[in-house]
Design a protein around this motif. Structure first.
Motif, PDB file in Angstrom:
ATOM      1  N   PRO A  16     -20.824  37.782 -44.534  1.00 24.32           N
ATOM      2  CA  PRO A  16     -21.886  37.528 -45.596  1.00 24.32           C
ATOM      3  C   PRO A  16     -22.636  36.444 -45.247  1.00 24.32           C
ATOM      4  O   PRO A  16     -21.937  35.380 -45.328  1.00 24.32           O
ATOM      5  CB  PRO A  16     -21.422  37.887 -46.961  1.00 24.32           C
ATOM      6  CG  PRO A  16     -19.952  38.465 -46.676  1.00 24.32           C
ATOM      7  CD  PRO A  16     -19.495  38.076 -45.267  1.00 24.32           C
ATOM      8  N   LYS A  17     -23.694  36.432 -45.847  1.00 21.51           N
ATOM      9  CA  LYS A  17     -24.539  35.144 -45.562  1.00 21.51           C
ATOM     10  C   LYS A  17     -24.171  34.059 -46.663  1.00 21.51           C
ATOM     11  O   LYS A  17     -24.308  32.708 -46.126  1.00 21.51           O
ATOM     12  CB  LYS A  17     -26.084  35.453 -46.057  1.00 21.51           C
ATOM     13  CG  LYS A  17     -26.743  36.291 -45.062  1.00 21.51           C
ATOM     14  CD  LYS A  17     -26.815  35.621 -43.626  1.00 21.51           C
ATOM     15  CE  LYS A  17     -27.456  36.553 -42.504  1.00 21.51           C
ATOM     16  NZ  LYS A  17     -27.665  36.119 -41.138  1.00 21.51           N
ATOM     17  N   SER A  29     -24.002  32.460 -37.924  1.00 19.86           N
ATOM     18  CA  SER A  29     -24.677  33.096 -38.988  1.00 19.86           C
ATOM     19  C   SER A  29     -26.362  33.008 -38.923  1.00 19.86           C
ATOM     20  O   SER A  29     -27.144  33.568 -39.657  1.00 19.86           O
ATOM     21  CB  SER A  29     -24.403  32.192 -40.275  1.00 19.86           C
ATOM     22  OG  SER A  29     -24.623  31.130 -40.243  1.00 19.86           O
TER      23      SER A  29
END
Length: 287
Positions: free
Chosen positions: A31-32, A89
């Motif tokens: 997840p970010k 990311s």
């Protein structure tokens, strides 16, 4: 265990790099808003758990010999892992891996500067062409902090591989990897406490799965670079780029630009030539 020839060493590096891409893909799936330091701690702890069973039955005489070099490598590994999460990311998987594969070029330079290894014309030529290929893929105009993070990861990979020669020869691959994880865990824990995020158990699952792949790659590197000079085999590190392009397309729906394929060709084709050249030379020496 088979004799480690240059040809076998390069094959192992090719396999290892494509396995490592799977670890990168899992990290990119985080997840970010993931707590980065917590994820790094999970990687350290899961590595320890995974490695202990392999070390229990190993000969552990003088287990902590050469501890200072394990501490150096362990913290370089930890430092690189933080920047790896940042780069993955933000950037496409293939682009990140293209930047990671500047590590062999840095290895050649560092090996010549600090380990007095002699770079052959062939290995230097392949490294130079590979670097040009990386520039074509990345494009200097697209430089960003994420790109810098990926270059830092490449530098830590190069340093860790070269410092393998400083480690005690009686440590096997599993003991070396276990010590690398152990010595970095206190700093990782301190960073988590400073981060102050709530514990995320899904991150633990991803960290453990990622570790299975990356520890396989790291183990291959420890074995290979302990016995073969970096300048003879480092170019094999480039081949994981092919796997990164494929997984980026299939998993993340990435659409590489034509320059990605051109740059990749400049990396891989000289590598194939160098591999055949080194294998021919090995056959002449053994005959």
């Amino acid at each position: 265990m088979p004799k480690l020839t240059i040809g076998l060493a390069m094959l192992l590096l090719i396999i290892g790099n494509n396995i490592a891409v799977l670890s990168d893909a899992l990290i990119k799936n985080l997840p970010k808003d993931v707590a980065v330091y917590q994820f790094i701690l999970y990687r350290q702890l899961s590595a320890i758990v995974l490695l202990i069973p392999f070390c229990i039955f190993s000969k552990n005489t003088h287990f902590f010999t050469g501890l200072k070099w394990h501490i150096v490598r362990g913290h370089i590994w930890l430092f690189g892992a933080v920047f790896m999460v940042i780069a993955l990311s933000t950037l496409p998987l293939a682009t990140v891996n293209a930047l990671f594969y500047t590590a062999p070029i840095l290895m050649l330079l560092l090996a010549m500067l600090f380990f007095k290894e002699k770079g052959t014309f062939s290995s230097i030529l392949v490294a130079a062409l590979g670097f040009i290929g990386v520039l074509i893929i990345v494009k200097p105009s697209h430089f960003s902090w994420a790109v810098l993070a990926a270059f830092i990861v490449a530098l830590t990979m190069a340093l860790n591989n070269l410092l393998v020669k400083k480690l005690p020869s009686h440590h096997n691959v599993f003991q070396t990897l276990l010590l690398t994880s152990l010595v970095g865990t206190p700093v990782a824990l301190a960073l988590v406490l400073w981060e102050g995020q709530a514990w995320s158990w899904p991150s633990l699952f991803i960290a453990t799965s990622s570790n299975v792949f990356i520890l396989t790659y790291a183990g291959i590197c420890v074995w290979v670079y302990r016995y073969i000079e970096a300048n003879k085999i480092a170019a094999a590190e480039y081949t994981g780029l092919i796997g990164a392009i494929a997984i980026g397309i299939l998993w993340f729906n990435e659409s590489p630009e034509p320059t990605m394929y051109l740059g990749s060709a400049m990396i891989v084709l000289p590598l194939i030539w160098l591999a055949k050249k080194e294998q021919s030379k090995q056959k002449i020496v053994n005959s």
